[in-house]
Design a protein around this motif. Structure first.
Motif, PDB file in Angstrom:
ATOM      1  N   THR A  33      -1.413   6.088   4.991  1.00 25.48           N
ATOM      2  CA  THR A  33      -0.488   7.140   5.703  1.00 25.48           C
ATOM      3  C   THR A  33      -1.200   8.113   6.718  1.00 25.48           C
ATOM      4  N   ARG A  34      -0.393   8.005   7.451  1.00 25.62           N
ATOM      5  CA  ARG A  34      -0.501   8.834   8.997  1.00 25.62           C
ATOM      6  C   ARG A  34       0.155  10.275   8.754  1.00 25.62           C
ATOM      7  N   THR A  35       1.903   9.816   8.041  1.00 24.61           N
ATOM      8  CA  THR A  35       2.329  11.482   8.102  1.00 24.61           C
ATOM      9  C   THR A  35       3.094  11.408   6.749  1.00 24.61           C
ATOM     10  N   GLY A  36       3.208  12.336   6.358  1.00 24.99           N
ATOM     11  CA  GLY A  36       4.262  12.596   4.590  1.00 24.99           C
ATOM     12  C   GLY A  36       3.421  12.190   3.601  1.00 24.99           C
ATOM     13  N   SER A  37       3.890  13.178   2.312  1.00 26.19           N
ATOM     14  CA  SER A  37       3.738  12.387   1.206  1.00 26.19           C
ATOM     15  C   SER A  37       3.347  11.774   0.732  1.00 26.19           C
ATOM     16  N   SER A  64       5.752 -15.038  10.309  1.00 26.99           N
ATOM     17  CA  SER A  64       6.433 -16.605  11.466  1.00 26.99           C
ATOM     18  C   SER A  64       5.281 -17.831  11.806  1.00 26.99           C
ATOM     19  N   ARG A  65       5.749 -18.630  12.344  1.00 26.02           N
ATOM     20  CA  ARG A  65       4.430 -19.998  12.538  1.00 26.02           C
ATOM     21  C   ARG A  65       3.479 -18.504  13.815  1.00 26.02           C
ATOM     22  N   SER A  66       3.981 -17.599  14.170  1.00 26.45           N
ATOM     23  CA  SER A  66       3.212 -16.820  15.404  1.00 26.45           C
ATOM     24  C   SER A  66       2.398 -16.213  14.640  1.00 26.45           C
ATOM     25  N   GLY A  67       2.523 -15.406  13.238  1.00 29.67           N
ATOM     26  CA  GLY A  67       2.209 -14.731  13.347  1.00 29.67           C
ATOM     27  C   GLY A  67       3.115 -13.153  12.987  1.00 29.67           C
ATOM     28  N   ASN A  68       4.242 -13.053  13.385  1.00 29.96           N
ATOM     29  CA  ASN A  68       4.967 -12.206  12.889  1.00 29.96           C
ATOM     30  C   ASN A  68       5.404 -11.291  11.352  1.00 29.96           C
ATOM     31  N   VAL A  69       5.157 -10.517  10.326  1.00 27.52           N
ATOM     32  CA  VAL A  69       4.847  -9.794   9.981  1.00 27.52           C
ATOM     33  C   VAL A  69       6.604  -9.013   9.347  1.00 27.52           C
ATOM     34  N   ARG A  70       7.166  -9.433   8.530  1.00 29.34           N
ATOM     35  CA  ARG A  70       8.395  -8.764   8.020  1.00 29.34           C
ATOM     36  C   ARG A  70       8.147  -8.530   6.440  1.00 29.34           C
ATOM     37  N   VAL A  71       7.771  -7.749   6.414  1.00 30.02           N
ATOM     38  CA  VAL A  71       7.868  -7.500   4.870  1.00 30.02           C
ATOM     39  C   VAL A  71       8.884  -6.158   4.214  1.00 30.02           C
ATOM     40  N   SER A  72       9.647  -6.106   3.045  1.00 29.96           N
ATOM     41  CA  SER A  72      10.164  -4.947   2.579  1.00 29.96           C
ATOM     42  C   SER A  72       9.434  -4.711   0.732  1.00 29.96           C
ATOM     43  N   MET A  73       8.894  -3.753   0.479  1.00 27.38           N
ATOM     44  CA  MET A  73       8.267  -3.414  -1.237  1.00 27.38           C
ATOM     45  C   MET A  73       8.879  -2.156  -1.433  1.00 27.38           C
ATOM     46  N   GLY A  74      10.182  -2.165  -2.181  1.00 26.39           N
ATOM     47  CA  GLY A  74      10.941  -1.150  -3.271  1.00 26.39           C
ATOM     48  C   GLY A  74      11.388  -0.745  -1.580  1.00 26.39           C
ATOM     49  N   GLY A  75      11.417   0.834  -1.684  1.00 29.39           N
ATOM     50  CA  GLY A  75      11.720   0.956  -0.494  1.00 29.39           C
ATOM     51  C   GLY A  75      11.148   1.078   0.648  1.00 29.39           C
ATOM     52  N   TYR A  77       9.195  -0.888   3.935  1.00 30.19           N
ATOM     53  CA  TYR A  77       9.098  -1.701   5.012  1.00 30.19           C
ATOM     54  C   TYR A  77       8.289  -1.256   5.941  1.00 30.19           C
ATOM     55  N   ALA A  78       8.033  -2.749   6.119  1.00 31.24           N
ATOM     56  CA  ALA A  78       6.521  -3.333   7.078  1.00 31.24           C
ATOM     57  C   ALA A  78       6.870  -4.392   8.027  1.00 31.24           C
ATOM     58  N   GLY A  89      -1.099  -3.089  11.736  1.00 32.86           N
ATOM     59  CA  GLY A  89       0.906  -3.348  11.563  1.00 32.86           C
ATOM     60  C   GLY A  89       0.924  -1.803  11.573  1.00 32.86           C
ATOM     61  N   LYS A  90       2.657  -1.279  11.188  1.00 32.45           N
ATOM     62  CA  LYS A  90       3.328  -0.043  10.583  1.00 32.45           C
ATOM     63  C   LYS A  90       4.093  -0.827   9.547  1.00 32.45           C
ATOM     64  N   TRP A  91       3.945   0.782   8.750  1.00 36.95           N
ATOM     65  CA  TRP A  91       4.586   0.916   7.514  1.00 36.95           C
ATOM     66  C   TRP A  91       5.645   1.980   7.135  1.00 36.95           C
ATOM     67  N   ASN A  92       6.568   1.633   7.198  1.00 35.32           N
ATOM     68  CA  ASN A  92       7.690   3.291   6.855  1.00 35.32           C
ATOM     69  C   ASN A  92       8.202   3.896   5.642  1.00 35.32           C
ATOM     70  N   ALA A  93       8.647   4.431   4.607  1.00 33.70           N
ATOM     71  CA  ALA A  93       8.767   4.533   3.048  1.00 33.70           C
ATOM     72  C   ALA A  93       9.080   6.366   3.225  1.00 33.70           C
ATOM     73  N   ALA A  94       9.621   6.354   1.992  1.00 36.95           N
ATOM     74  CA  ALA A  94      10.242   7.683   1.338  1.00 36.95           C
ATOM     75  C   ALA A  94       8.851   7.870   0.143  1.00 36.95           C
ATOM     76  N   SER A  95       8.848   9.368  -0.094  1.00 37.81           N
ATOM     77  CA  SER A  95       8.409   9.364  -1.501  1.00 37.81           C
ATOM     78  C   SER A  95       8.595  10.702  -2.065  1.00 37.81           C
ATOM     79  N   GLY A  96       9.762  10.715  -3.419  1.00 36.92           N
ATOM     80  CA  GLY A  96      10.560  11.743  -3.248  1.00 36.92           C
ATOM     81  C   GLY A  96      11.025  11.952  -2.259  1.00 36.92           C
ATOM     82  N   GLY A  97      12.024  11.226  -1.415  1.00 36.96           N
ATOM     83  CA  GLY A  97      12.886  11.522  -0.424  1.00 36.96           C
ATOM     84  C   GLY A  97      12.514  12.242   0.717  1.00 36.96           C
TER      85      GLY A  97
END
Length: 109
Positions: A33-37, A64-75, A77-78, A89-97
């Motif tokens: 985590t870089r920002t947030g709680s 993808s065959r070229s290695g591009n990643v898109r993943v979701s896990m609950g709320g 996204y990466a 890569g990067k990810w973002n989410a919300a913890s307690g809003g």
């Protein structure tokens, strides 16, 4: 009739073999985590089969065959890129809003 069945079966096997990607297998993923709680760091084991990502909880996504990643896990996204047996890569989410985000790194087992 047997010849048609044999041709059909060969076609199915060939399609299955071609569906695999160079990134299929088990992956160890670490998030920071870089920002947030959100949790400061977390570790996950994920599996890629025929370019589809699965793992703990309700993980879903694609590579993808070229290695591009898109993943979701609950709320959360990466997205990012795999190359050979590593990726990041990067990810973002919300913890307690409260929004949080960070980076992820992966290595193939």
């Amino acid at each position: 009739m047997r010849l048609l069945w044999a041709i059909a079966m060969f076609g199915c096997l060939t399609a299955s073999a071609n569906a695999q990607t160079p990134y299929d297998g088990m992956w160890n993923v670490t998030t920071q985590t870089r920002t947030g709680s959100c949790e400061p760091t977390a570790h996950y084991a994920m599996t890629v089969v025929d370019g589809k990502v699965s793992g703990p909880a309700n993980v879903s996504g694609t590579v993808s065959r070229s290695g591009n990643v898109r993943v979701s896990m609950g709320g959360a996204y990466a997205n990012g890129q795999l190359e050979g047996s590593a990726g990041s890569g990067k990810w973002n989410a919300a913890s307690g809003g409260v929004p949080c985000s960070g980076r992820w790194e992966a290595s193939k087992q």
